[in-house]
Design an enzyme around this catalytic site. Structure first.
Site, PDB file in Angstrom:
ATOM      1  N   GLY A  14       0.790  -1.248   0.000  1.00  0.00           N
ATOM      2  CA  GLY A  14       0.000   0.000   0.000  1.00  0.00           C
ATOM      3  C   GLY A  14       0.811   1.281   0.000  1.00  0.00           C
ATOM      4  O   GLY A  14       0.285   2.332   0.374  1.00  0.00           O
ATOM      5  N   ASN A  16       1.707   2.985  -2.562  1.00  0.00           N
ATOM      6  CA  ASN A  16       1.060   3.902  -3.519  1.00  0.00           C
ATOM      7  C   ASN A  16      -0.234   4.460  -2.953  1.00  0.00           C
ATOM      8  O   ASN A  16      -0.556   5.626  -3.159  1.00  0.00           O
ATOM      9  CB  ASN A  16       0.812   3.209  -4.859  1.00  0.00           C
ATOM     10  CG  ASN A  16       2.064   3.144  -5.707  1.00  0.00           C
ATOM     11  OD1 ASN A  16       2.504   4.156  -6.250  1.00  0.00           O
ATOM     12  ND2 ASN A  16       2.660   1.958  -5.796  1.00  0.00           N
ATOM     13  N   MET A  88      -3.680  -7.407  -7.110  1.00  0.00           N
ATOM     14  CA  MET A  88      -3.118  -8.571  -7.782  1.00  0.00           C
ATOM     15  C   MET A  88      -4.145  -9.430  -8.523  1.00  0.00           C
ATOM     16  O   MET A  88      -3.805 -10.512  -8.998  1.00  0.00           O
ATOM     17  CB  MET A  88      -2.357  -9.450  -6.768  1.00  0.00           C
ATOM     18  CG  MET A  88      -1.233  -8.729  -6.052  1.00  0.00           C
ATOM     19  SD  MET A  88      -0.030  -8.040  -7.189  1.00  0.00           S
ATOM     20  CE  MET A  88       0.879  -9.514  -7.613  1.00  0.00           C
ATOM     21  N   LYS A  89      -5.377  -8.933  -8.603  1.00  0.00           N
ATOM     22  CA  LYS A  89      -6.386  -9.721  -9.327  1.00  0.00           C
ATOM     23  C   LYS A  89      -6.795  -8.963 -10.587  1.00  0.00           C
ATOM     24  O   LYS A  89      -6.640  -7.743 -10.666  1.00  0.00           O
ATOM     25  CB  LYS A  89      -7.618  -9.926  -8.428  1.00  0.00           C
ATOM     26  CG  LYS A  89      -7.321 -10.711  -7.163  1.00  0.00           C
ATOM     27  CD  LYS A  89      -7.347 -12.200  -7.446  1.00  0.00           C
ATOM     28  CE  LYS A  89      -6.633 -13.046  -6.413  1.00  0.00           C
ATOM     29  NZ  LYS A  89      -6.923 -12.779  -5.032  1.00  0.00           N
ATOM     30  N   ASN A 105      -4.142   1.924 -13.691  1.00  0.00           N
ATOM     31  CA  ASN A 105      -3.289   0.978 -12.967  1.00  0.00           C
ATOM     32  C   ASN A 105      -1.847   1.468 -13.025  1.00  0.00           C
ATOM     33  O   ASN A 105      -1.463   2.173 -13.953  1.00  0.00           O
ATOM     34  CB  ASN A 105      -3.379  -0.399 -13.650  1.00  0.00           C
ATOM     35  CG  ASN A 105      -2.497  -1.443 -12.993  1.00  0.00           C
ATOM     36  OD1 ASN A 105      -2.468  -1.567 -11.762  1.00  0.00           O
ATOM     37  ND2 ASN A 105      -1.758  -2.199 -13.784  1.00  0.00           N
ATOM     38  N   HIS A 107       2.085   0.030 -13.099  1.00  0.00           N
ATOM     39  CA  HIS A 107       2.820  -1.212 -13.358  1.00  0.00           C
ATOM     40  C   HIS A 107       4.331  -0.929 -13.304  1.00  0.00           C
ATOM     41  O   HIS A 107       4.795   0.070 -13.854  1.00  0.00           O
ATOM     42  CB  HIS A 107       2.433  -1.770 -14.728  1.00  0.00           C
ATOM     43  CG  HIS A 107       3.068  -3.087 -15.004  1.00  0.00           C
ATOM     44  ND1 HIS A 107       2.630  -4.262 -14.437  1.00  0.00           N
ATOM     45  CD2 HIS A 107       4.156  -3.407 -15.748  1.00  0.00           C
ATOM     46  CE1 HIS A 107       3.410  -5.260 -14.831  1.00  0.00           C
ATOM     47  NE2 HIS A 107       4.339  -4.768 -15.621  1.00  0.00           N
TER      48      HIS A 107
END
Ligand code: GRF
Length: 187
Positions: A14, A16, A88-89, A105, A107
């Site tokens: 967490g 971010n 992660m899903k 998102n 990455h």
């Protein structure tokens, strides 16, 4: 300024989320974090939701009705924007359709290179000279939507996976808020 009610999805540390909470406390930052969703009850990031009194929801992605649970809570908190921050899903196609171009998102690679998991290990094995992070829109392909912002750095010969993670996350903590400002300054 009317801030967009935003939900942040997490699964782990967490950092971010913490950083976005910090930015969102500024009056001129375009989003308010109104809800945190985690698929992992042990996610350390949940502590930030608790500490800053942000409502949070735990979901079990193996349970049948979890999608409805997400949708009803997004509605309840009037969520109009979603940030995936170490979630992660995969997000369902239904949610992507409802929140078209409203889900982003972060990455830890320079997409389209190194989509998916285990990025730092693969980056080192591939002897990349440069790496970094990407903030992108979410579509139905893994790490596949269009890029909003990328930040990069040169890899040092001595860098190991942990060094890459540390350097990448430092850039992520600048890239995520910058991407959000960029999105809402265009609207
Ligand atoms: C980040 O490195 C992000 O790029 C990846 O997962 C990590 C999450 O870190 N998707 P944190 O939970 O925000 O500390």
């Amino acid at each position: 300024m009317v801030k967009k009610n935003t939900c942040v999805f997490i699964s782990g540390q967490g950092s971010n989320l913490k950083n976005l909470i910090f930015f969102s406390r500024d009056n001129i930052f375009p989003i308010k974090i109104s809800l945190v969703i985690s698929d992992n009850k042990n996610a350390y990031g949940l502590n930030y939701a608790k500490k800053f009194q942000i409502p949070y929801l735990l979901i079990n992605t193996r349970s049948k009705n979890y999608e409805n649970k997400i949708l009803s809570n997004l509605k309840k908190y009037n969520i109009s924007f979603i940030c995936l921050a170490g979630y992660m899903k995969m997000i369902s196609n239904n949610l992507i359709r409802i929140y078209q171009k409203k889900i982003i998102n972060i990455h830890p690679s320079l997409l389209p290179k190194f989509k998916g998991l285990n990025t730092f290990n693969r980056i080192l094995k591939n002897k990349e000279k440069k790496t970094g992070c990407t903030v992108h829109y979410v579509n139905d392909k893994l790490d596949g939507g269009s890029t909003i912002i990328q930040k990069s750095f040169f890899i040092d010969k001595k860098d190991n996976e942990l060094d890459l993670k540390r350097k990448t996350q430092k850039l992520e903590h600048r890239a995520f808020p910058e991407a959000i400002i960029k999105i809402f300054s265009q609207n």
